[in-house]
Write a protein that holds these residues in place. Structure first.
Motif, mmCIF file in Angstrom:
data_model
loop_
_atom_site.group_PDB
_atom_site.id
_atom_site.type_symbol
_atom_site.label_atom_id
_atom_site.label_comp_id
_atom_site.label_asym_id
_atom_site.label_seq_id
_atom_site.Cartn_x
_atom_site.Cartn_y
_atom_site.Cartn_z
ATOM 1 N N UNK A 82 0.716 -1.159 -0.083
ATOM 2 C CA UNK A 82 0.100 0.175 -0.002
ATOM 3 C C UNK A 82 0.982 1.229 -0.181
ATOM 4 N N UNK A 83 1.838 1.112 0.697
ATOM 5 C CA UNK A 83 2.780 2.429 0.837
ATOM 6 C C UNK A 83 3.524 2.533 -0.648
ATOM 7 N N UNK A 84 3.930 1.472 -1.233
ATOM 8 C CA UNK A 84 4.452 1.688 -2.582
ATOM 9 C C UNK A 84 3.512 2.268 -3.435
ATOM 10 N N UNK A 85 2.247 1.671 -3.505
ATOM 11 C CA UNK A 85 1.424 2.262 -4.303
ATOM 12 C C UNK A 85 0.936 3.811 -4.166
ATOM 13 N N UNK A 86 0.915 3.920 -3.026
ATOM 14 C CA UNK A 86 0.740 5.395 -2.429
ATOM 15 C C UNK A 86 1.652 6.127 -2.940
ATOM 16 N N UNK A 87 3.097 5.979 -2.899
ATOM 17 C CA UNK A 87 4.098 6.772 -3.148
ATOM 18 C C UNK A 87 4.073 6.902 -4.609
ATOM 19 N N UNK A 88 3.745 5.714 -5.492
ATOM 20 C CA UNK A 88 3.886 5.804 -6.919
ATOM 21 C C UNK A 88 2.617 6.782 -7.240
ATOM 22 N N UNK A 89 1.641 6.749 -6.565
ATOM 23 C CA UNK A 89 0.468 7.834 -7.117
ATOM 24 C C UNK A 89 0.829 9.128 -6.687
ATOM 25 N N UNK A 90 1.572 9.254 -5.613
ATOM 26 C CA UNK A 90 2.289 10.779 -5.414
ATOM 27 C C UNK A 90 3.236 11.177 -6.478
ATOM 28 N N UNK A 91 3.975 10.377 -6.805
ATOM 29 C CA UNK A 91 4.941 10.715 -8.012
ATOM 30 C C UNK A 91 3.987 11.063 -9.045
ATOM 31 N N UNK A 92 2.970 10.320 -9.734
ATOM 32 C CA UNK A 92 2.156 10.542 -10.615
ATOM 33 C C UNK A 92 1.675 12.137 -10.488
ATOM 34 N N UNK A 93 1.037 12.152 -9.397
ATOM 35 C CA UNK A 93 0.461 13.429 -9.030
ATOM 36 C C UNK A 93 1.361 14.647 -9.213
ATOM 37 N N UNK A 94 2.578 14.469 -8.772
ATOM 38 C CA UNK A 94 3.540 15.479 -8.848
ATOM 39 C C UNK A 94 4.076 15.753 -10.270
ATOM 40 N N UNK A 95 4.096 14.767 -11.150
ATOM 41 C CA UNK A 95 4.304 14.724 -12.540
ATOM 42 C C UNK A 95 3.065 15.466 -13.320
ATOM 43 N N UNK A 96 1.944 15.197 -12.979
ATOM 44 C CA UNK A 96 0.700 15.925 -13.374
ATOM 45 C C UNK A 96 0.610 17.296 -13.258
ATOM 46 N N UNK A 97 0.884 17.630 -11.986
ATOM 47 C CA UNK A 97 0.933 19.112 -11.540
ATOM 48 C C UNK A 97 1.929 20.017 -12.235
ATOM 49 N N UNK A 98 3.247 19.274 -12.251
ATOM 50 C CA UNK A 98 4.339 19.942 -13.326
ATOM 51 C C UNK A 98 3.733 20.233 -14.670
ATOM 52 N N UNK A 99 3.170 19.145 -15.296
ATOM 53 C CA UNK A 99 2.396 19.173 -16.619
ATOM 54 C C UNK A 99 1.588 20.354 -16.634
ATOM 55 N N UNK A 100 0.589 20.434 -15.684
ATOM 56 C CA UNK A 100 -0.377 21.381 -15.653
ATOM 57 C C UNK A 100 0.034 22.589 -15.663
#
Length: 122
Positions: A82-100
């Motif tokens: 769960x922690x690994x998946x949460x960290x992966x999602x956090x990374x996706x959010x950061x990348x999407x925020x940078x793209x936005x």
């Protein structure tokens, strides 16, 4: 509720519900005539399954996570997953925020450029 009603309330296709059953993510009862019947709680379960899929989790991970959501019991191995998946999602959010943010910059530049242009005259 029947399969069509669940599909409508949860915003998914009937085919998706059948797939969730095949993957053991969702359970139904059967009427004497063989029609699927779902509990009212199935709507929230299907929506949560959709959120997990949207976050990029595969069926196997979803299957591991769902029981813990309902029981609150999590093994150390699952907690690590769960922690690994949460960290992966956090990374996706950061990348999407940078793209936005980059798109916002392009939009601001485009608007500023457009506003400085003189209209064409015939």
């Amino acid at each position: 509720m029947r399969i069509g009603e669940l599909a409508s309330k949860a915003g998914v296709s009937v085919r998706a519900l059948r797939y969730y059953e095949e993957q053991h993510l969702l359970a139904s009862e059967r009427t004497p005539s063989g029609q699927r019947v779902y509990a009212a709680s199935a709507v929230d379960r299907v929506r949560f399954i959709q959120q997990l899929y949207a976050a990029g989790l595969p069926s196997k991970a979803v299957l591991e996570i769902l029981p813990c959501v309902h029981t609150g019991v999590v093994t150390p191995e699952l907690m690590a997953r769960l922690t690994t998946e949460r960290d992966r999602i956090d990374h996706q959010i950061a990348e999407l925020t940078a793209t936005r943010d980059r798109l916002d910059g392009v939009i601001r530049t485009t608007i500023a450029y457009r506003d400085t242009q003189q209209p064409c005259s015939a």
